[in-house]
Motif scaffolding. Structure first.
Motif, mmCIF file in Angstrom:
data_model
loop_
_atom_site.group_PDB
_atom_site.id
_atom_site.type_symbol
_atom_site.label_atom_id
_atom_site.label_comp_id
_atom_site.label_asym_id
_atom_site.label_seq_id
_atom_site.Cartn_x
_atom_site.Cartn_y
_atom_site.Cartn_z
ATOM 1 N N ASN A 206 0.828 -1.215 0.000
ATOM 2 C CA ASN A 206 0.000 0.000 0.000
ATOM 3 C C ASN A 206 0.857 1.257 0.000
ATOM 4 O O ASN A 206 0.503 2.253 -0.641
ATOM 5 N N LYS A 207 1.985 1.222 0.695
ATOM 6 C CA LYS A 207 2.901 2.367 0.690
ATOM 7 C C LYS A 207 3.444 2.594 -0.730
ATOM 8 O O LYS A 207 3.542 3.729 -1.192
ATOM 9 N N LEU A 208 3.783 1.502 -1.415
ATOM 10 C CA LEU A 208 4.253 1.596 -2.800
ATOM 11 C C LEU A 208 3.171 2.215 -3.688
ATOM 12 O O LEU A 208 3.458 3.104 -4.499
ATOM 13 N N ILE A 209 1.944 1.755 -3.529
ATOM 14 C CA ILE A 209 0.831 2.288 -4.329
ATOM 15 C C ILE A 209 0.643 3.774 -4.037
ATOM 16 O O ILE A 209 0.410 4.574 -4.953
ATOM 17 N N ASP A 210 0.762 4.170 -2.766
ATOM 18 C CA ASP A 210 0.675 5.595 -2.403
ATOM 19 C C ASP A 210 1.775 6.403 -3.094
ATOM 20 O O ASP A 210 1.531 7.507 -3.582
ATOM 21 N N GLU A 211 2.999 5.850 -3.137
ATOM 22 C CA GLU A 211 4.115 6.536 -3.811
ATOM 23 C C GLU A 211 3.820 6.705 -5.300
ATOM 24 O O GLU A 211 4.082 7.766 -5.875
ATOM 25 N N ILE A 212 3.306 5.667 -5.920
ATOM 26 C CA ILE A 212 2.963 5.727 -7.344
ATOM 27 C C ILE A 212 1.904 6.791 -7.576
ATOM 28 O O ILE A 212 2.029 7.629 -8.482
ATOM 29 N N GLU A 213 0.878 6.781 -6.741
ATOM 30 C CA GLU A 213 -0.207 7.747 -6.882
ATOM 31 C C GLU A 213 0.306 9.178 -6.665
ATOM 32 O O GLU A 213 -0.086 10.094 -7.385
ATOM 33 N N LYS B 247 1.923 5.939 -19.587
ATOM 34 C CA LYS B 247 2.761 6.673 -18.631
ATOM 35 C C LYS B 247 2.567 6.112 -17.224
ATOM 36 O O LYS B 247 3.538 5.955 -16.475
ATOM 37 N N ILE B 248 1.332 5.804 -16.865
ATOM 38 C CA ILE B 248 1.062 5.201 -15.553
ATOM 39 C C ILE B 248 1.775 3.860 -15.456
ATOM 40 O O ILE B 248 2.425 3.558 -14.444
ATOM 41 N N GLY B 249 1.706 3.050 -16.504
ATOM 42 C CA GLY B 249 2.376 1.753 -16.513
ATOM 43 C C GLY B 249 3.883 1.881 -16.332
ATOM 44 O O GLY B 249 4.504 1.107 -15.603
ATOM 45 N N GLU B 250 4.484 2.883 -16.976
ATOM 46 C CA GLU B 250 5.925 3.101 -16.847
ATOM 47 C C GLU B 250 6.287 3.527 -15.421
ATOM 48 O O GLU B 250 7.303 3.089 -14.877
ATOM 49 N N ILE B 251 5.455 4.363 -14.819
ATOM 50 C CA ILE B 251 5.692 4.788 -13.430
ATOM 51 C C ILE B 251 5.614 3.581 -12.501
ATOM 52 O O ILE B 251 6.461 3.397 -11.627
ATOM 53 N N VAL B 252 4.593 2.741 -12.694
ATOM 54 C CA VAL B 252 4.428 1.541 -11.869
ATOM 55 C C VAL B 252 5.658 0.642 -12.019
ATOM 56 O O VAL B 252 6.231 0.176 -11.026
ATOM 57 N N MET B 253 6.096 0.403 -13.245
ATOM 58 C CA MET B 253 7.251 -0.473 -13.462
ATOM 59 C C MET B 253 8.524 0.112 -12.856
ATOM 60 O O MET B 253 9.329 -0.620 -12.270
ATOM 61 N N ASP B 254 8.693 1.410 -12.973
ATOM 62 C CA ASP B 254 9.872 2.060 -12.403
ATOM 63 C C ASP B 254 9.921 1.870 -10.888
ATOM 64 O O ASP B 254 10.966 1.553 -10.319
#
Length: 150
Positions: free
Chosen positions: A85-92, A107-114
């Motif tokens: 959940n912390k990772l998801i918060d960082e992505i968001e 772009k969202i997919g690239e951010i998630v993968m990064d």
């Protein structure tokens, strides 16, 4: 705020403090009618924005789609739900800090993968295999070689 016990509309705030996550306010309230106490959380409403899909259709941003993808890629990996959940918060946060009204899903997919690459490399490869639509084992190997070379 309506009382969840008796439905009365008159309630008072007894105590306010930041919630544990730091992004909301926790309020203890008391009903003027039944005198029971309950807790509410107040959070800043995010500005809604639009995701542009591969086929150029547009839809409202939906956090649960990112959650599903990450939880699937982290399945049976040694990380807690809180870490995920912390990772998801960082992505968001990264997405919202771009301050755009529309964002391509790519772009969202690239951010998630990064973010996943630094979080867990197995989860990263799992996510990338679906996101980039790996067709064969060689594509997997190419992605794994990229990770090992870094």
């Amino acid at each position: 705020m309506r009382c969840p016990f008796c439905g009365e509309e008159n309630t008072r705030v007894i105590d306010s403090r930041p919630a544990e996550d730091g992004s909301s306010i926790r309020r203890r309230r008391q009903c003027d009618n039944c005198v029971k106490r309950f807790t509410t959380y107040e959070k800043v409403e995010a500005i809604p924005f639009i995701v542009i899909k591969k086929d150029q259709n547009r839809e409202s941003y939906d956090r649960s789609k990112i959650e599903r993808g990450i939880f699937r890629s982290c399945h049976k990996r040694p990380m807690s739900v809180d870490e995920i959940n912390k990772l998801i918060d960082e992505i968001e946060t990264t997405i919202f800090n771009m301050e755009v009204k529309e964002i391509p899903s790519s772009k969202i997919g690239e951010i998630v993968m990064d973010k996943l690459k630094d979080f867990d490399q197995v989860a990263y490869v799992r996510f990338a295999s679906v996101y980039r639509e790996f067709k064969d084992v060689n594509t997997f190997m190419d992605e794994i070689k990229k990770i090992l070379d870094n």
